[in-house]
Enzyme design. Sequence first.
Site, short mmCIF file in Angstrom:
data_model
loop_
_atom_site.label_atom_id
_atom_site.label_comp_id
_atom_site.label_asym_id
_atom_site.label_seq_id
_atom_site.Cartn_x
_atom_site.Cartn_y
_atom_site.Cartn_z
N ASN A 1 0.86 -1.19 0.00
CA ASN A 1 0.00 0.00 0.00
C ASN A 1 0.89 1.24 0.00
O ASN A 1 1.49 1.58 1.02
CB ASN A 1 -0.89 -0.04 1.26
CG ASN A 1 -1.69 1.23 1.44
OD1 ASN A 1 -1.82 2.05 0.53
ND2 ASN A 1 -2.24 1.41 2.63
N TRP A 2 0.99 1.89 -1.15
CA TRP A 2 1.88 3.04 -1.27
C TRP A 2 1.30 4.30 -0.61
O TRP A 2 1.98 5.30 -0.51
CB TRP A 2 2.18 3.32 -2.74
CG TRP A 2 3.11 2.34 -3.38
CD1 TRP A 2 3.36 1.04 -2.99
CD2 TRP A 2 3.95 2.57 -4.53
NE1 TRP A 2 4.27 0.46 -3.83
CE2 TRP A 2 4.66 1.37 -4.79
CE3 TRP A 2 4.16 3.66 -5.37
CZ2 TRP A 2 5.57 1.24 -5.83
CZ3 TRP A 2 5.06 3.53 -6.42
CH2 TRP A 2 5.76 2.34 -6.64
N LYS A 3 0.03 4.24 -0.26
CA LYS A 3 -0.66 5.41 0.33
C LYS A 3 -0.49 6.63 -0.58
O LYS A 3 -0.40 6.49 -1.79
CB LYS A 3 -0.17 5.68 1.74
CG LYS A 3 -0.14 4.42 2.61
CD LYS A 3 0.01 4.71 4.06
CE LYS A 3 0.17 3.40 4.81
NZ LYS A 3 0.06 3.53 6.23
N HIS B 1 -9.39 0.64 5.36
CA HIS B 1 -8.09 0.91 6.00
C HIS B 1 -8.31 1.85 7.18
O HIS B 1 -9.16 2.74 7.13
CB HIS B 1 -7.13 1.54 4.97
CG HIS B 1 -5.72 1.60 5.48
ND1 HIS B 1 -5.30 2.56 6.37
CD2 HIS B 1 -4.66 0.80 5.24
CE1 HIS B 1 -4.02 2.34 6.65
NE2 HIS B 1 -3.61 1.27 5.99
N GLU C 1 -6.78 4.32 8.24
CA GLU C 1 -6.64 5.75 7.95
C GLU C 1 -7.93 6.30 7.35
O GLU C 1 -8.31 7.44 7.59
CB GLU C 1 -5.44 5.98 7.03
CG GLU C 1 -4.12 5.79 7.78
CD GLU C 1 -2.96 5.33 6.92
OE1 GLU C 1 -3.03 5.44 5.69
OE2 GLU C 1 -1.97 4.84 7.52
N GLU D 1 -4.92 -5.44 10.76
CA GLU D 1 -3.95 -4.36 10.93
C GLU D 1 -4.23 -3.63 12.24
O GLU D 1 -5.06 -2.71 12.28
CB GLU D 1 -4.09 -3.36 9.78
CG GLU D 1 -3.85 -3.94 8.41
CD GLU D 1 -3.31 -2.87 7.46
OE1 GLU D 1 -2.19 -3.03 7.00
OE2 GLU D 1 -4.01 -1.87 7.22
N GLY E 1 2.46 2.16 10.77
CA GLY E 1 3.36 3.30 10.59
C GLY E 1 4.05 3.74 11.88
O GLY E 1 4.63 4.82 11.95
N SER F 1 3.64 -2.18 10.38
CA SER F 1 5.09 -2.16 10.54
C SER F 1 5.75 -3.51 10.21
O SER F 1 6.73 -3.90 10.84
CB SER F 1 5.49 -1.68 11.94
OG SER F 1 5.01 -0.37 12.16
N GLY G 1 2.89 -1.21 4.30
CA GLY G 1 2.87 0.23 4.00
C GLY G 1 4.28 0.72 3.70
O GLY G 1 4.81 0.56 2.60
N GLY G 2 4.92 1.30 4.72
CA GLY G 2 6.23 1.93 4.56
C GLY G 2 7.25 1.09 3.80
O GLY G 2 7.92 1.59 2.88
C1 PEP Z 1 -0.70 0.00 6.11
O1 PEP Z 1 -0.87 1.18 5.98
O2 PEP Z 1 -1.53 -0.79 5.64
C2 PEP Z 1 0.49 -0.46 6.84
C3 PEP Z 1 0.53 -1.68 7.23
O3 PEP Z 1 1.46 0.48 7.04
P1 PEP Z 1 2.93 0.21 7.68
O4 PEP Z 1 3.45 -1.05 7.09
O5 PEP Z 1 3.73 1.40 7.29
O6 PEP Z 1 2.74 0.09 9.15
#
Ligand code: PEP
Length: 256
Positions: free
Chosen positions: A9-11, A99, A101, A171, A177, A217, A238-239
């Site tokens: 997920n590049w957001k 998600h 967010e 999640e 994040g 993470s 994500g990251g």
């Molecule tokens: C996400 O946003 O779905 C996620 C898992 O982010 P991160 O890996 O950065 O925690």
Amino acid sequence: MRKKIVAGNWKMNKTYSESVPLLYEIKDLLFKSKKGEAVLKVIIPPSLYIHDFYETTKGLKNVFVGAQNCSTEESGAYTGEISAGMIKSVGGNYIIIGHSERRSYFNETHEELKKKTDITLKHGLQPIFCVGETKEKREANEHFKVVEAQINDSIFHLIPDEFKKVVIAYEPVWAIGTGLTATSAQAQEMHRFIRSLIENKYGRVLAQEMSILYGGSCNEKNAAELFACPDVDGGLIGGASLKAKEFVEIIHSFPQ
Ligand code: PEP
């Protein structure tokens, strides 16, 4: 057999000119090794780039493109929205729904998430449906209750043939994040719980077929331990999906 999946997920990251070299880097690294061939790899950039990413990855085995969100509506006067049908028309195969967010910054309700799930499936795309508790709810020992309600309210209305197309991503909000990852024991415990909810509703066969991803993470250092858990079928990343080498190392982290 249950599918192993790693979705990135590049957001809202990377301009177009930054995104292209990153995609090519990921593609090159995937080409170099046969190790992750059987893993379904889903790249989920900002929707603007889906068509281009689809064209660039077309023909690569088990590589798909997805969107981070879609409208609850089919079409019409909804300025700024993007429909599931549009996502499909440019080559998207998956849509992230719910998600944390979007739930928190855009106040998405269970009812809206239900509509988004329905419309995604109607267009023949696969929802990656996210669930997870906040830090407060975990500390209050209410994490199972929260996740059960999220699943009950937005996806348990589906008939079995629809439900089996859903990919669930656990999640924990406190891990997204933040650099804090659920321990493999915490992830396994919740994934097993989710699978037991599915078993109670749809039966054992379907429950065993569902892919349940962990997100929060997850990186190239902790992925192997998480993916070794019997009920963890991959990750929503994500990251670490914004760094080609790390992302591909995560794809290579399943037990051989
Ligand atoms: C996400 O946003 O779905 C996620 C898992 O982010 P991160 O890996 O950065 O925690």
